[in-house]
Enzyme design. Structure first.
Site, short mmCIF file in Angstrom:
data_model
loop_
_atom_site.label_atom_id
_atom_site.label_comp_id
_atom_site.label_asym_id
_atom_site.label_seq_id
_atom_site.Cartn_x
_atom_site.Cartn_y
_atom_site.Cartn_z
N ASP A 122 -4.07 1.83 8.42
CA ASP A 122 -4.10 0.87 7.31
C ASP A 122 -5.38 1.09 6.48
O ASP A 122 -5.32 1.18 5.24
CB ASP A 122 -4.05 -0.56 7.88
CG ASP A 122 -4.18 -1.61 6.80
OD1 ASP A 122 -3.19 -1.85 6.08
OD2 ASP A 122 -5.28 -2.18 6.65
N LYS A 128 -6.03 2.60 2.46
CA LYS A 128 -6.88 2.00 1.42
C LYS A 128 -7.90 3.01 0.90
O LYS A 128 -8.21 3.05 -0.29
CB LYS A 128 -7.55 0.74 1.99
CG LYS A 128 -6.50 -0.36 2.24
CD LYS A 128 -6.99 -1.46 3.15
CE LYS A 128 -5.88 -2.49 3.39
NZ LYS A 128 -6.15 -3.41 4.50
N LYS A 155 0.81 -1.23 0.00
CA LYS A 155 0.00 0.00 0.00
C LYS A 155 0.84 1.27 0.00
O LYS A 155 0.44 2.27 -0.58
CB LYS A 155 -0.87 0.04 1.26
CG LYS A 155 -1.99 -0.95 1.28
CD LYS A 155 -2.70 -0.94 2.61
CE LYS A 155 -1.95 -1.63 3.70
NZ LYS A 155 -1.90 -3.06 3.72
#
Ligand code: HSE
Length: 346
Positions: free
Chosen positions: A223, A227, A128
């Site tokens: 996290d 996204k 990511k």
């Protein structure tokens, strides 16, 4: 038959997942897609590095890691190349970038990704960091060097939310999305519904391998925010940055908070939201009470989900794995096959 040579930068869970898929399904892939994928190089900071321009034995790679946690048992003419040498000097067509990263600098995955694109090699990644932090620069770099970059596995592993949102639903026009984008926190919240404490639930999530190396990024919501940033950049074409996403995690929620809302048929979920506005979008990550008639209510454990709100189709929800060795390995295969289709015109 198109043959593609792969260099894997990193050989942890995800790389081994892809290797297992190629070992078990290589012949089927050849027959079904007319595409042959050869692993020519693996370079991992801890496990070692090996390169054979004609292709390495996948079973040797997997057995060596099982036996020694390293690549010592693999027969190859070239050993010990570091990641950048492997990226630049190997004959790979695809760099599978699955080393490690963070959401502050994106390194070292960012340097690997830039080097691969500059060397005229396709990049497929589940990391990511570089995508959440530098997607506009990386997509420009890929175009400049006439190669592609596949990032499906950065959000919800192999569940094809990016491809569905970008390609298949483009004409329906997405105006909003809401999702459960972090398996660790959803697992913790589901476990806490059974009465166990936050710390016990976190320990279980770590033992099962769901949490990031540093679980703070999971439980504080970063996290999931990464996204959300990726979804904004790819689906809405909005250059959102991490700092634009107000973020609250789940660490303040007690078992009492979680159990008390069951009477009103609601559940606490860590929800990432993106709302398209006239000037761009509003984004956030925070625990929200989800009512029992919403599709996200029943998404339990490590499973992830996304609800797209669209102009022409109303709400569409995709529910599926958000992590896991084979599930994330499959995300890489999805992108490799998409690039194969583009390259071969099939
Ligand atoms: N730690 C992440 C999660 C892994 O729990 O969802 C997938 O990004």
């Amino acid at each position: 038959m198109n043959t593609y040579r792969l260099a894997l930068i990193g050989f942890g869970n995800v790389g081994q997942g892809l290797a297992k898929i190629l070992l078990n399904r290589g012949s089927w892939l050849k027959n079904h897609f007319d595409a042959k994928f050869l692993i020519v190089a693996v370079s991992d900071l801890h496990k070692g590095s090996c390169y054979d321009p004609d292709g390495l034995s996948i079973s040797e790679l997997l057995e060596s890691v099982d036996n020694t946690n390293g690549l010592e048992e693999v027969a190859a003419p070239q050993l010990g190349w570091n990641s950048l040498q492997t990226i630049r000097e190997s004959n790979a067509d695809f760099i599978i970038e699955i080393s490690y990263t963070d959401l502050e600098t994106g390194e070292p995955a960012l340097t690997h990704t830039r080097a691969a694109l500059q060397s005229g090699k396709h990049v497929v990644t589940t990391n990511k960091g570089p995508i959440a932090l530098y997607f506009p620069e990386l997509i420009d770099l890929a175009r400049k060097h006439n190669v592609e970059i596949g990032v499906e596995g950065t959000v919800m592993s192999g569940t094809p939310v990016l491809r569905v949102g970008m390609d298949i639903m483009e004409g329906a026009v997405i105006t909003r999305l809401k999702g459960i984008f972090n398996g660790t926190t959803n697992y913790i919240l589901t476990q806490m519904e059974t009465g166990i404490s936050y710390n016990e639930a976190l320990l279980k999530a770590q033992t099962l391998g769901y949490a990031e190396a540093n679980p703070d990024g999971d439980v504080q919501g970063h996290d999931a925010a990464g996204k959300v940033v990726i979804l904004a950049n790819l689906l809405l074409n909005i250059p959102l940055r991490m700092r634009d996403v107000p973020c609250r995690g789940i660490t303040h929620l007690t078992p009492e908070d979680i159990i008390s809302v069951s009477k009103s048929k609601e559940r606490w979920k860590l929800i990432g939201t993106l709302d398209k506005t006239d000037n761009g979008c509003d984004a956030r990550v925070q625990p929200e009470l989800v009512p029992h008639n919403h599709p996200l209510y029943s998404v339990s454990g490590v499973t992830n989900a996304i609800t797209y709100t669209t102009e022409l189709l109303g709400d569409v929800t995709l529910i599926g794995p958000g992590a896991g060795r084979i599930e994330t390995g499959y995300a890489l295969l999805e992108d490799m096959l998409a690039i194969h289709r583009n390259q071969s015109g099939t």
